[in-house]
Enzyme design. Structure first.
Site, short mmCIF file in Angstrom:
data_model
loop_
_atom_site.label_atom_id
_atom_site.label_comp_id
_atom_site.label_asym_id
_atom_site.label_seq_id
_atom_site.Cartn_x
_atom_site.Cartn_y
_atom_site.Cartn_z
CG MET A 107 -0.16 3.95 -7.91
SD MET A 107 1.11 5.02 -7.17
CE MET A 107 0.20 6.53 -6.95
CD GLU B 210 -3.10 -0.85 2.14
OE1 GLU B 210 -4.07 -0.21 1.69
OE2 GLU B 210 -3.02 -1.25 3.31
CG LEU C 224 -1.47 -4.35 -6.48
CD1 LEU C 224 -2.02 -3.49 -7.62
CD2 LEU C 224 -2.35 -5.57 -6.25
CD GLU C 225 3.48 0.36 -3.25
OE1 GLU C 225 2.80 0.84 -2.32
OE2 GLU C 225 4.69 0.12 -3.17
CB THR C 226 -4.15 -0.64 -2.77
OG1 THR C 226 -3.64 -1.34 -1.62
CG2 THR C 226 -4.46 -1.63 -3.87
#
Length: 569
Positions: free
Chosen positions: A237, A217, A313-315
């Site tokens: 992202m 994240e 993967l970034e939230t």
């Protein structure tokens, strides 16, 4: 948990318990009072998905996140009802917590040898490298539940799925970003200085995953508000591996079909997305945006150098506490589903490409050039943000460091092999931990090599695109070298590392000295003192001061020599 006994696990993985816990990282449980509070008009822009994901932290009225005990109980319940799920304990954290690996396969076996023989590609999902990024770990549990419940269709007929739902158990339990000793786990996958990174390396070595997803994240407010008066707005992202010496075919497949598939899934679900980017945490006047770094230290890039299709993967989550938590978990979950479905759909192409790339890398030994160090390309870019006071959309135009285009800074010929001096057993062992084949010389022989001459050495601190790496482990020694020809007499005790092996590009990242992630920079290889002037007597007793350059205990072999070797035990 349904898992191997500790004794059996020890036969498969080294004992990874660290007995020393540094006081650097103070224990800090989740504190809702520290959350950033968005204004209601911003909250409305992120509606809650109408999906029941059934994980511990998503239970109604739960105010904190999933604990270690809750995770273990949840996994145990999944394993009891699903014959496709086997659980292994791959190691323990520095504070003694288990690190579970969930192995989903229709082979109904957790053994890596079985999975490697079933001709299916393997997907690895890793979550919670950073302990204060809980949506990643919750989504990993949600996806494991969906697999265990048989809701993912027939994907297991085409792929194997591995899940590490909590790579940093101590950080997750204490809601701190780094490991218990202050090391940033996501910068330790080449150096393997911690039990957590060594446990993960064991999984990579044994299962050789074809596709990897590293779930995180990202920070929403803080420096973004100070620099731009706005909040980050993207639900997700994404960025695939971007480092030097990656095979072009690997990058091509990462982009299409994998990245395309994940983006299509996000957009179809009404979730905004972007390439991953960040900004300096220390300099509030610097408004440059940087994509994820190009160094050979992050898990994303190390997995790429291990020949996996690899994604970060970034939230949208760090600093928000439980705000939008279901949406964040859902964003992660559908991205995981898309990744695995794409791997299943392209399983034959993945398997074929993996074999070809590994063979090609081994065949390149002694041929062409390598990039030792590169730099990202500066471009202009526009991002979308949310005004922190008005909730209006805001376009920001700024400088952008693109990791998609890497300019070479230092290039050298690709050696056929490297040689380490007998003093360098620590480095040889570390290469073995990375899965590299290391040999020892069994009979004396003289070969042609290039030696590394030390031109400069300076104490320095590591930096990444945010300006800092972790609370600890930031010290390094920066070096500059030159190369010169050397007739080297190899005797018993020298270590020989051929590049005729699939992990050749990982070896290059470890041994070429100039980068901040190299074995030289981090004290794994011995480093001589600084060059200094010495007085040498010349003809007719005249004396002349000249600089004698120290030599590193590392050599490059440019052509295949005739050497008697034994695989290092």
């Amino acid at each position: 948990m349904k898992c191997l006994s500790r004794a059996a696990t020890a036969l498969l993985f080294p004992c990874l318990v660290s007995l020393f816990i540094s006081p650097i990282t103070a224990l800090a449980k989740y504190d809702p009072a520290k959350n950033y509070q968005e204004i209601p008009a911003i909250v409305k822009q992120f509606p809650v998905p109408n999906v029941d994901m059934g994980t511990p932290a998503l239970v109604k009225d739960k105010t904190d996140f999933t604990s270690q005990k809750e995770m273990e109980t949840f996994i145990d319940e999944l394993s009891k009802k699903s014959p496709s799920l086997q659980v292994r304990i791959i190691g323990q954290s520095q504070q003694g917590r288990d690190i579970p690996l969930l192995v989903f396969s229709d082979s109904h076996s957790p053994a890596s040898a079985v999975l490697l023989k079933n001709t299916k590609p393997t997907v690895l999902i890793i979550a919670l490298q950073h302990g204060n990024e809980p949506a990643s770990g919750e989504a990993a549990l949600a996806y494991a539940k969906s697999l265990a419940d048989g809701k993912e269709g027939n994907v297991l007929s085409r792929v194997n799925v591995l899940i590490i739902p909590r790579a940093n158990p101590d950080g997750a339990e204490n809601f701190t970003r780094d490991l218990a000793n202050g090391i940033n786990l996501n910068r330790d996958h080449l150096l393997l200085s911690t039990p957590e990174s060594r446990a993960i390396a064991g999984v990579l070595n044994q299962y050789q995953p074809d596709v990897v997803l590293d779930s995180h994240e990202y920070s929403v407010a803080g420096r973004w508000v100070e620099k731009f008066g706005a909040l980050q707005r993207y639900d997700a992202m994404l960025q695939y591996a971007t480092t030097v010496n990656l095979p072009a075919r690997l990058t091509k497949m990462s982009d299409k079909p994998f990245r395309d598939s994940i983006i299509t899934t996000l957009e179809t679900s009404g979730l905004s997305n972007s390439w991953y980017f960040t900004t300096d945490k220390n300099d509030m006047k610097d408004k440059t945006l940087s994509m994820g770094g190009i160094g050979a230290d992050t898990f994303r890039n190390i997995a790429g150098l291990r020949n996996s299709v690899s994604f970060l993967l970034e939230t949208r989550g760090v600093g928000l506490g439980k705000a939008h938590f279901a949406r964040r978990v859902y964003t992660q979950l559908i991205s995981m589903q898309a990744l695995v479905k794409t791997a299943a759909k392209n399983s034959e192409d993945l398997t074929a490409m993996g074999k070809e790339i590994r063979a090609d890398i081994a065949q390149q030994a002694g041929q062409g050039a390598i990039v030792v160090e590169g730099k990202a390309t500066i471009e202009k870019h526009t991002i979308s943000m949310i005004d922190a006071k008005t909730a209006d959309g805001k376009k920001v135009d700024t400088d952008w460091r693109s990791s998609l285009s890497i300019a070479p800074v230092i290039t050298r010929s690709r050696p056929y092999a490297y040689v380490l001096a007998p003093t360098e057993k620590k480095a040889a062992k570390k290469l073995q931990e990375l899965g590299v084949d290391v040999y020892t010389v069994s009979q004396p022989v003289t070969i042609k090599t290039q030696q590394y001459n030390l031109l400069e050495r300076n104490d320095a601190n590591k930096k990444d695109v945010t300006g800092s790496v972790g609370k600890a482990g930031n010290q390094m020694i920066g070096v500059k070298t030159s190369q010169s020809d050397k007739e080297l007499e190899l005797t018993e005790g020298y270590y020989y590392i051929p590049l005729e092996q699939p992990l050749a590009n990982l070896i290059i990242a470890a041994l070429e000295p100039e980068t901040q992630s190299s074995f030289i920079a981090n004290g794994i290889l011995s480093l001589p003192a600084k060059p200094k002037a010495v007085t040498k007597k010349k003809a007719k007793d005249k004396a002349k001061a000249e600089t004698v350059l120290p030599v590193l205990p590392l050599y490059r072999v440019q052509e295949r020599p005739q050497v008697s070797l034994v695989l290092m035990q």
